[in-house]
Motif scaffolding. Structure first.
Motif, PDB file in Angstrom:
ATOM      1  N   ALA A   1       1.894   1.513  13.886  1.00  0.00           N
ATOM      2  CA  ALA A   1       2.472   2.852  13.787  1.00  0.00           C
ATOM      3  C   ALA A   1       1.416   3.920  13.551  1.00  0.00           C
ATOM      4  N   MET A   2       0.291   3.544  12.922  1.00  0.00           N
ATOM      5  CA  MET A   2      -0.803   4.476  12.677  1.00  0.00           C
ATOM      6  C   MET A   2      -1.854   4.425  13.783  1.00  0.00           C
ATOM      7  N   ARG A   3      -1.688   3.504  14.735  1.00  0.00           N
ATOM      8  CA  ARG A   3      -2.661   3.272  15.808  1.00  0.00           C
ATOM      9  C   ARG A   3      -4.017   2.888  15.220  1.00  0.00           C
ATOM     10  N   VAL A   4      -3.972   1.979  14.247  1.00  0.00           N
ATOM     11  CA  VAL A   4      -5.179   1.522  13.566  1.00  0.00           C
ATOM     12  C   VAL A   4      -5.327   0.021  13.780  1.00  0.00           C
ATOM     13  N   LYS A   5      -6.517  -0.388  14.148  1.00  0.00           N
ATOM     14  CA  LYS A   5      -6.840  -1.815  14.226  1.00  0.00           C
ATOM     15  C   LYS A   5      -8.348  -1.957  14.033  1.00  0.00           C
TER      16      LYS A   5
ATOM     17  N   ASP B   1       4.497  -1.702   8.898  1.00  0.00           N
ATOM     18  CA  ASP B   1       3.902  -3.025   8.737  1.00  0.00           C
ATOM     19  C   ASP B   1       2.385  -3.002   8.851  1.00  0.00           C
ATOM     20  N   ILE B   2       1.755  -3.831   8.030  1.00  0.00           N
ATOM     21  CA  ILE B   2       0.341  -4.181   8.193  1.00  0.00           C
ATOM     22  C   ILE B   2       0.311  -5.613   8.715  1.00  0.00           C
ATOM     23  N   ALA B   3      -0.347  -5.825   9.825  1.00  0.00           N
ATOM     24  CA  ALA B   3      -0.433  -7.165  10.397  1.00  0.00           C
ATOM     25  C   ALA B   3      -1.889  -7.570  10.551  1.00  0.00           C
ATOM     26  N   CYS B   4      -2.138  -8.863  10.443  1.00  0.00           N
ATOM     27  CA  CYS B   4      -3.470  -9.377  10.747  1.00  0.00           C
ATOM     28  C   CYS B   4      -3.520  -9.675  12.236  1.00  0.00           C
ATOM     29  N   SER B   5      -4.431  -9.023  12.938  1.00  0.00           N
ATOM     30  CA  SER B   5      -4.506  -9.163  14.390  1.00  0.00           C
ATOM     31  C   SER B   5      -5.506 -10.217  14.838  1.00  0.00           C
ATOM     32  N   GLN B   6      -6.043 -11.001  13.902  1.00  0.00           N
ATOM     33  CA  GLN B   6      -6.924 -12.118  14.227  1.00  0.00           C
ATOM     34  C   GLN B   6      -6.261 -13.412  13.769  1.00  0.00           C
ATOM     35  N   LEU B   7      -6.391 -14.446  14.586  1.00  0.00           N
ATOM     36  CA  LEU B   7      -5.853 -15.749  14.200  1.00  0.00           C
ATOM     37  C   LEU B   7      -6.743 -16.310  13.091  1.00  0.00           C
ATOM     38  N   CYS B   8      -6.270 -16.198  11.844  1.00  0.00           N
ATOM     39  CA  CYS B   8      -7.136 -16.469  10.690  1.00  0.00           C
ATOM     40  C   CYS B   8      -6.795 -17.767   9.974  1.00  0.00           C
ATOM     41  N   GLY B   9      -5.959 -18.613  10.561  1.00  0.00           N
ATOM     42  CA  GLY B   9      -5.647 -19.881   9.920  1.00  0.00           C
ATOM     43  C   GLY B   9      -4.198 -20.264  10.119  1.00  0.00           C
TER      44      GLY B   9
ATOM     45  N   MET C   1       0.846  -1.184   0.000  1.00  0.00           N
ATOM     46  CA  MET C   1       0.000   0.000   0.000  1.00  0.00           C
ATOM     47  C   MET C   1       0.884   1.237   0.000  1.00  0.00           C
ATOM     48  N   HIS C   2       0.639   2.133  -0.930  1.00  0.00           N
ATOM     49  CA  HIS C   2       1.350   3.415  -0.997  1.00  0.00           C
ATOM     50  C   HIS C   2       0.375   4.518  -0.623  1.00  0.00           C
TER      51      HIS C   2
ATOM     52  N   TYR D   1       0.677 -16.247  10.262  1.00  0.00           N
ATOM     53  CA  TYR D   1       1.963 -15.573  10.471  1.00  0.00           C
ATOM     54  C   TYR D   1       2.499 -14.953   9.184  1.00  0.00           C
ATOM     55  N   ARG D   2       2.017 -15.427   8.034  1.00  0.00           N
ATOM     56  CA  ARG D   2       2.507 -14.914   6.750  1.00  0.00           C
ATOM     57  C   ARG D   2       1.705 -13.710   6.253  1.00  0.00           C
ATOM     58  N   MET D   3       0.639 -13.365   6.956  1.00  0.00           N
ATOM     59  CA  MET D   3      -0.253 -12.316   6.456  1.00  0.00           C
ATOM     60  C   MET D   3       0.268 -10.943   6.859  1.00  0.00           C
ATOM     61  N   ARG D   4       1.270 -10.506   6.128  1.00  0.00           N
ATOM     62  CA  ARG D   4       1.941  -9.233   6.417  1.00  0.00           C
ATOM     63  C   ARG D   4       1.983  -8.373   5.166  1.00  0.00           C
ATOM     64  N   GLY D   5       1.617  -7.123   5.336  1.00  0.00           N
ATOM     65  CA  GLY D   5       1.714  -6.158   4.253  1.00  0.00           C
ATOM     66  C   GLY D   5       2.595  -4.992   4.668  1.00  0.00           C
ATOM     67  N   VAL D   6       2.857  -4.108   3.728  1.00  0.00           N
ATOM     68  CA  VAL D   6       3.720  -2.955   3.990  1.00  0.00           C
ATOM     69  C   VAL D   6       3.047  -1.694   3.460  1.00  0.00           C
ATOM     70  N   ILE D   7       3.016  -0.656   4.293  1.00  0.00           N
ATOM     71  CA  ILE D   7       2.551   0.665   3.879  1.00  0.00           C
ATOM     72  C   ILE D   7       3.771   1.541   3.634  1.00  0.00           C
TER      73      ILE D   7
END
Length: 240
Positions: free
Chosen positions: A180-184, A206-214, A155-156, A218-224
């Protein structure tokens, strides 16, 4: 006060206010913890068996404990009325001054980021069009889809411009977390939930998934990537 806590860097305009509330809550909890710990030690010493072999079933008759509980309750109400509720009210009202709207869809185990392009309108999406080459299911034949941009885990964002993220999920409940954005905010299948913030610091976050989704959670990481507006415009044009 929030500087006492090991919080992530503040990268949004909303971060300072939320950190201030976090610091105040921790301060209140520290005072309550210390106060009740002192009281607990006092009770152990004051009512030990050698000093008071016969139990007093009437208990303590002083009112200091009542007033201390009233004081704690009053501080909690103050935190809600003066800090938490105003912060909540500001977060649920999306900005209207030229915000950037982005759709983010969570799926096992990636984030699909969909930009509307220069026309500001999202193209039609259709689940039947989903494929490895078309992760958003975008119908390129629709009039608004020609300039749309789709990215995976990337994400840009332009610095200093409010961003509304329209969250959705394709399979299970995910949670869009950007410390870092205080978003969840949870992304729920069948719903589109908006969350917004204003980036104020250049860099990658970093974008992280804060729910245990499967199993692959642990691989569900994005970058802003937050960058100047000119750089963002150039990236958007090159990504089409």
């Amino acid at each position: 006060m929030a500087g006492w806590l090991p919080l992530p860097v503040q990268a949004s305009a909303q971060a300072a206010e939320l950190d201030r509330i976090t610091g105040l809550v921790h301060l209140l909890m520290a005072v309550v913890f210390i106060g009740w710990s002192i009281f607990f030690v006092y009770v152990l010493i004051r009512f030990r068996r050698p000093r008071q072999p016969i139990a007093d079933y009437h208990g303590a008759k002083g009112r200091w404990s009542t007033w201390s509980e009233v004081g704690v309750a009053a501080v909690e109400v103050l935190l809600l009325a003066a800090f938490s509720i105003p912060a909540w009210a500001s977060r649920v009202n999306p900005p209207t001054d030229n915000p950037l709207t982005v759709r983010v869809t969570g799926q096992q185990f990636s984030w699909i980021v969909h930009y509307p392009g220069a026309d500001g309108e999202f193209g039609r999406v259709d689940a039947s069009l989903l494929s490895a080459d078309n992760p958003a299911g975008l119908d390129r034949a629709s009039p608004q889809a020609a300039d749309d941009v789709v990215a995976i885990n990337e994400m840009h964002l332009p610095i200093g411009r409010a961003v509304i993220v329209q969250l959705a999920a394709r399979d299970v409940i995910h949670s869009f977390g950007v410390p870092a954005m205080r978003v969840k905010q949870d992304a729920i299948p069948g719903m589109m939930t908006p969350v917004w913030f204003t980036p104020t610091r250049e860099g990658t976050f970093d974008i992280a998934c804060s729910q245990l989704c499967g199993m692959g959670h642990y691989r569900m990481r994005g970058v802003i990537t937050v960058e100047p507006a000119a750089n963002f415009t150039s990236w958007l044009a090159s990504a089409r």
